[in-house]
Design an enzyme around this catalytic site. Structure first.
Site, mmCIF file in Angstrom:
data_model
loop_
_atom_site.group_PDB
_atom_site.id
_atom_site.type_symbol
_atom_site.label_atom_id
_atom_site.label_comp_id
_atom_site.label_asym_id
_atom_site.label_seq_id
_atom_site.Cartn_x
_atom_site.Cartn_y
_atom_site.Cartn_z
ATOM 1 N N HIS A 46 24.496 38.770 -3.595
ATOM 2 C CA HIS A 46 24.108 39.410 -2.335
ATOM 3 C C HIS A 46 23.419 38.355 -1.486
ATOM 4 O O HIS A 46 22.308 37.922 -1.787
ATOM 5 C CB HIS A 46 23.166 40.589 -2.595
ATOM 6 C CG HIS A 46 22.661 41.206 -1.323
ATOM 7 N ND1 HIS A 46 23.495 41.775 -0.409
ATOM 8 C CD2 HIS A 46 21.403 41.303 -0.797
ATOM 9 C CE1 HIS A 46 22.786 42.226 0.615
ATOM 10 N NE2 HIS A 46 21.518 41.933 0.406
ATOM 11 N N ASP A 48 21.876 37.470 1.933
ATOM 12 C CA ASP A 48 21.327 37.945 3.194
ATOM 13 C C ASP A 48 21.596 36.953 4.312
ATOM 14 O O ASP A 48 21.314 35.755 4.180
ATOM 15 C CB ASP A 48 19.815 38.152 3.082
ATOM 16 C CG ASP A 48 19.456 39.353 2.227
ATOM 17 O OD1 ASP A 48 19.954 40.455 2.527
ATOM 18 O OD2 ASP A 48 18.689 39.189 1.257
ATOM 19 N N ASP A 170 22.303 47.179 -0.151
ATOM 20 C CA ASP A 170 20.918 46.814 0.174
ATOM 21 C C ASP A 170 20.343 47.476 1.418
ATOM 22 O O ASP A 170 19.134 47.436 1.608
ATOM 23 C CB ASP A 170 20.798 45.289 0.308
ATOM 24 C CG ASP A 170 19.356 44.805 0.178
ATOM 25 O OD1 ASP A 170 18.557 45.489 -0.487
ATOM 26 O OD2 ASP A 170 19.024 43.742 0.732
ATOM 27 N N HIS A 410 21.052 43.810 7.884
ATOM 28 C CA HIS A 410 20.000 44.778 7.549
ATOM 29 C C HIS A 410 18.605 44.164 7.437
ATOM 30 O O HIS A 410 17.640 44.913 7.222
ATOM 31 C CB HIS A 410 20.356 45.531 6.253
ATOM 32 C CG HIS A 410 20.626 44.636 5.077
ATOM 33 N ND1 HIS A 410 21.882 44.153 4.798
ATOM 34 C CD2 HIS A 410 19.815 44.151 4.117
ATOM 35 C CE1 HIS A 410 21.820 43.411 3.705
ATOM 36 N NE2 HIS A 410 20.584 43.383 3.277
#
Length: 976
Positions: A46, A48, A170, A410
């Site tokens: 994941h 970001d 997430d 996000h």
């Protein structure tokens, strides 16, 4: 990049080609054991797109003292590891990173990656530019960023690279509109990570971790139905099974002679873990990865290889557990093959979401340049190639499109990134807007026939515009991105004196100059009328009559009673004693409602006491239920002119507001200014604007979902479980993208926002919106810094509507559309030269030959390639919500000769994100417990007409031919 000879190994465990009609994913998936419990291991990372470090810092792996992460090394390492062992698989998501990495690779590496994708061993899930937030994002921005990422995949890998599964592991809570959009993008399902802990516990007990989400009350099922799965461990690996360089778990030691030998305990633990999962089929899933994992992919894969071998070896001893490398699409395919009937719900885990007692996500106010982005894309489409290269240089919309896509991440639009990262997001927006300003100048010059030194004033909201403040003469070009005419009040800071304003026909229009106030210069006001998808150019000249007509604000007389501001539709009453709004009356509907509005602040929890959760970037955790008033009264000044009436309220040195009512306006405008919030008293503050009325709302209130459909909320309640309310304030807050309202069934009070804010109704007849926060503590969610900007102040607007319930939807729907896509104001000194010697000077232009009906919104008009445009049209009303003007009915449009600058020669209808033909797109079919639903037929595409059902979006790739004669039209008609 490494060098190698490209080979095509046989596809492991699958047929090379699918039989006709069979989903392609089923032919690239690993073999399962039908009579065993199959454990699908999903290796993933994941990544970001900005959080503690900037996008570039994460990609290149710099400043690892802040956080160890280097995405380029992750992708290098994963590709090498996949090539080393053909059973291995991997899942990747964020195209903002992958596209950058891809363009840096050799042809040989790219060819190897294409083969991994073809084999299904490198699978793209989600596939957007980023994994967008679901609470704070506008639906149009979601569609745009998903389109950007998925188009990259389609152009690079074809259908082999098309994601089948949405992967939102997430984002902090989930929205119904997001699920509806994913369904319309033709995803087979979605997997979620963050859900409310109470909801998850109940779902585990009832084995309802997987269900069919019915995500629209307007669209015919299964158009917006989306299979939804909740992952067992958010998106992390199970405890003790994390084998990344960022983890501390022991590796698998399979040498029996080693004192560290640990295989028996590890295998027993894994078998017990698999047996305790709460899913309905003989297929379960385990995520094997986390934030920025797999920088050394061999660590992960070597241990997973051993785990798979050791666990599967137990089958010889009677074990009924089979472990395999898998992907989200392969896991979903097995669930679909089970042919079960699945629970169906229009409610699944949505924001607010709690991860444990005393926690609820919150975001600081964020606004974006989506309106400017749409202006840029529309003008690029209307002008064609002439937009990109012209007298002002080279410009395009691509850089701003990428910057806006990154901003939907996000940790970006939510405000949960570090300050240095937020500044990097702003830098990206500024760079993208710089390219768009060149494009805009090229197009305005070509369409108007004249070259000017065009100037855009980005700080008009704080009354700063150098050209208008220093010039005695100038021109104002106003571009309207809506597909219908707009009347808009223009406000420009000017020098002292009086001004004459003329419309495109040369006729004088009413204007006023408001006085100098609160350190701001005088402002020129005039009402502009702008045609659909077009511009009007107004001229402004300073004049000096003997007594300039300048209206000065005056203090309200200090006496008991009340005073009013009003126009032909609205009367707003204020208290002389407090200076606060007390009542709104809509005269033509004979509606009256007492409304008290003022500002309060919640004292932020600092987490000093044991088990206390401090308020921070992620968490809204007030210290107590009752907010404190900023002031019980406001100092006021009153301004009345023929064009506007205003009440200026000053609550404190850091909180003020202007309540404004323009001539002809059917809503009350509240322009508030908050900050810098003082914290010298050591109290963090979370500031709200609150409206109190006597409406009997019975615990209910309503908010929009990403700017589209409206959701009914109920205080201290969740529709799918019996809520134990641990956070009576934060636990009742919901995202408000564009509007929130309360109603007693007869009257409706609606407040529209100009950005996403948190909002709620904590007592009957009341609604509140959070406008600003300044906090002293980090909330222990990984960010590592508090929300403590020293000079942060915010100016925004709330638009207040009072309506009868049957008429309310028309009011708030159309007003929200106008606010989301406000006109773009461009100034010029008025010293023009002709675009070319034969150019016709034009002061007014429309890109449409006829305006679209009010229920239809032109969602997208954008460049798509040589001689191609992307066109999206949507019905912006929900089924049955408008009973006054019949705006909820289906609408049929004739696209023949609709646009004035180009002719559509061919239309191809596609899915929402334009990566599949709509006629050939198909999704996995699920059986809901509400009964079978027939697949809706794809309406035939007539060459000239289309029909839109309520809340339907239809997407087209249009082949076009630009009209050369449009540049010399002298008297083009303008749609109303």
């Amino acid at each position: 990049p490494w060098l190698f000879h490209f080979l095509r190994p046989p596809c492991p465990g699958h047929c090379p080609l699918c039989a006709p009609g069979r989903p392609q994913v089923s032919c690239t998936c690993p073999t399962v054991q039908p009579n065993m419990l199959n454990v699908h291991l999903l290796p993933h990372t994941h990544d970001d797109v900005g959080w503690v470090k900037t996008v570039g810092q994460y990609y290149y792996g710099v400043y690892n003292n802040l956080q160890h992460a280097g995405v380029q090394y992750i992708l290098d390492s994963v590709i090498s590891a996949l090539r080393a062992e053909p059973s291995r698989r991997f899942v990747y998501v964020e195209m903002a990173f992958f596209s950058r990495w891809w363009h840096q690779q050799t042809n040989a590496t790219q060819q190897a990656v294409r083969e991994l994708v073809r084999q299904g061993r490198l699978e793209f899930a989600n596939g957007g530019w980023v994994m967008n937030d679901e609470a704070a994002t506008h639906y149009g921005a979601i569609v745009d960023q998903m389109t950007l990422g998925l188009r990259f995949l389609q152009d690079t890998f074809g259908d082999d690279g098309r994601p089948r599964v949405a992967w939102h592991i997430d984002p902090f809570g989930h929205s119904r509109e997001q699920a509806s959009l994913f369904a319309q993008m033709s995803f087979d399902g979605i997997f979620l990570g963050c859900v409310d802990y109470q909801d998850k516990e109940l779902r585990e007990k009832k084995q309802e971790m997987e269900l069919v989400w019915r995500a629209s009350a307007s669209l015919q099922p299964p158009t917006a139905d989306l299979f939804t799965g909740v992952l067992p461990n958010v998106y992390d690996p199970p405890r003790y099974l994390c084998w990344d360089r960022l983890c501390d778990d022991k590796p698998v030691v399979d040498d029996p002679s080693s004192p560290e030998h640990n295989t028996k305990g590890l295998v027993d633990y894994f078998l017990n873990l698999a047996a305790t999962q709460s899913y309905r089929t003989n297929h379960i899933v385990m995520t094997m990865g986390s934030d920025f994992h797999y920088e050394n992919a061999d660590m992960w894969f070597k241990n997973l290889d051993k785990l798979i071998r050791l666990v599967n070896a137990q089958q010889a001893k009677g074990s009924r557990v089979h472990v395999l490398y898998s992907t989200p699409a392969c896991y979903l395919w097995e669930l679909n093959k089970a042919n079960l009937t699945w629970t169906t719900s229009s409610h699944t885990p949505m924001a607010p979401t709690s991860s444990g007692p005393a926690t609820s996500p919150a975001g600081r106010p964020s606004s974006a340049m989506r309106g400017s982005q749409e202006v840029c894309k529309q003008l690029e489409a209307l002008a064609g190639p002439a937009a990109n290269v012209g007298p002002y240089g080279s410009g395009d919309s691509a850089l701003l499109e990428e910057a806006m896509a990154v901003l939907q991440h996000h940790d970006a639009i939510t405000g949960t990134s570090r300050q240095l990262v937020a500044e990097d997001y702003a830098r990206r927006l500024a760079a993208g807007w710089g390219r768009c300003k060149v494009l805009l100048s090229n197009v305005l010059a070509r369409l108007s026939g004249s070259q000017e030194a065009f100037s855009i004033c980005p700080e008009l909201n704080i009354s700063v515009c150098p050209l208008s403040q220093t010039s005695a003469r100038f021109q104002v070009a106003i571009y309207n991105p809506l597909a219908r005419k707009v009347d808009r009040m223009v406000r420009l800071p000017v020098s002292a004196g009086a001004f004459l304003v003329k419309d495109p026909s040369g006729h004088a229009v009413p204007s006023d100059v408001s006085p100098f106030r609160d350190c701001h210069p005088p402002e020129l006001l005039f009402s502009a009328s702008v045609p659909a998808l077009g511009f009007s150019i107004y001229s402004v000249a300073q004049v000096f009559p003997e007594k300039p007509k300048v209206h000065r604000a005056r203090p309200s007389p200090e006496k008991s009673g009340s005073f009013v501001i009003h126009n032909e539709f609205i009367r707003a009453m204020f208290s002389h004693e407090t200076g606060l709004l007390t009542q709104i009356e809509v005269t033509d509907q004979k509606l009256m409602l007492p409304v008290n509005q003022t500002f309060f602040w919640y004292n932020a929890n600092t987490g000093v006491l044991q088990n206390d959760q401090p308020s921070g970037a992620y968490i809204f955790s007030p210290d107590g239920m009752q907010p404190l008033p900023v002031n019980s009264s406001a100092q006021i000044r009153l301004l009345k002119t023929p064009l506007v009436q205003e009440v200026h309220q000053n609550f404190s040195a850091w909180c003020s507001q202007v309540v404004r009512l323009y001539c002809g306006q059917r809503h009350l405008e509240l322009e508030w200014t908050v900050g810098p919030i003082p914290v010298d008293d050591k109290w963090g503050k979370e500031v709200i604007s609150r409206f109190d009325t006597p409406l009997d709302t019975k615990g209910y209130f309503y908010t929009d979902s990403n700017g589209r459909e409206i959701l009914k909320r109920r205080r201290n309640y969740r529709p799918t479980w019996n809520l134990t309310q641990t956070e009576p304030v934060a636990g009742n807050y919901y995202p408000v993208n564009t509007r929130i309202y309360i109603t007693d069934g007869k009257k409706q009070l609606t407040v529209l926002t100009d950005r996403c804010q948190g909002g709620s109704s904590l007592q009957d007849g009341s609604l509140e919106l959070m406008v600003h926060r300044r906090l002293l503590k980090d909330d222990r969610r990984g960010l590592g810094e508090p929300l403590l900007e020293k000079k942060s102040w915010v100016r925004g607007r709330h638009l207040v509507l009072l309506d009868a319930v049957g008429k309310a939807a028309a009011g708030h729907r159309l007003l929200a559309e106008k606010e989301a896509l406000a006109p773009q104001v461009v100034l010029a000194p008025g010293r023009a030269t002709r675009y070319h010697p034969g150019a016709t000077l034009r002061k007014q232009f429309s890109g449409l030959r006829r305006a679209l009906p009010p229920s239809v919104h032109l969602l997208t008009l954008a460049h798509w390639g040589p001689d191609k445009l992307l066109l999206r049209l949507e019905h912006q009303f929900a089924r049955g919500e408008d009973s006054g003007r019949n705006l909820s009915s289906p609408v049929t449009l004739d696209l023949l000769n609709l646009f004035s600058t180009f002719t559509i020669t061919h239309l191809q209808e596609t899915t929402l994100v334009a990566n599949q033909s709509r006629a050939s797109a198909s999704r996995l079919k699920w059986t809901p417990n509400t009964g079978p639903v027939p697949l809706p037929s794809v309406p035939p595409l007539d060459s000239t007409t289309i029909t839109l059902q309520p809340m339907e979006i239809r997407t087209f790739v249009a082949s076009v031919q630009w009209k050369e004669d449009v540049w010399v039209l002298r008297n083009a008609p303008f749609p109303a």
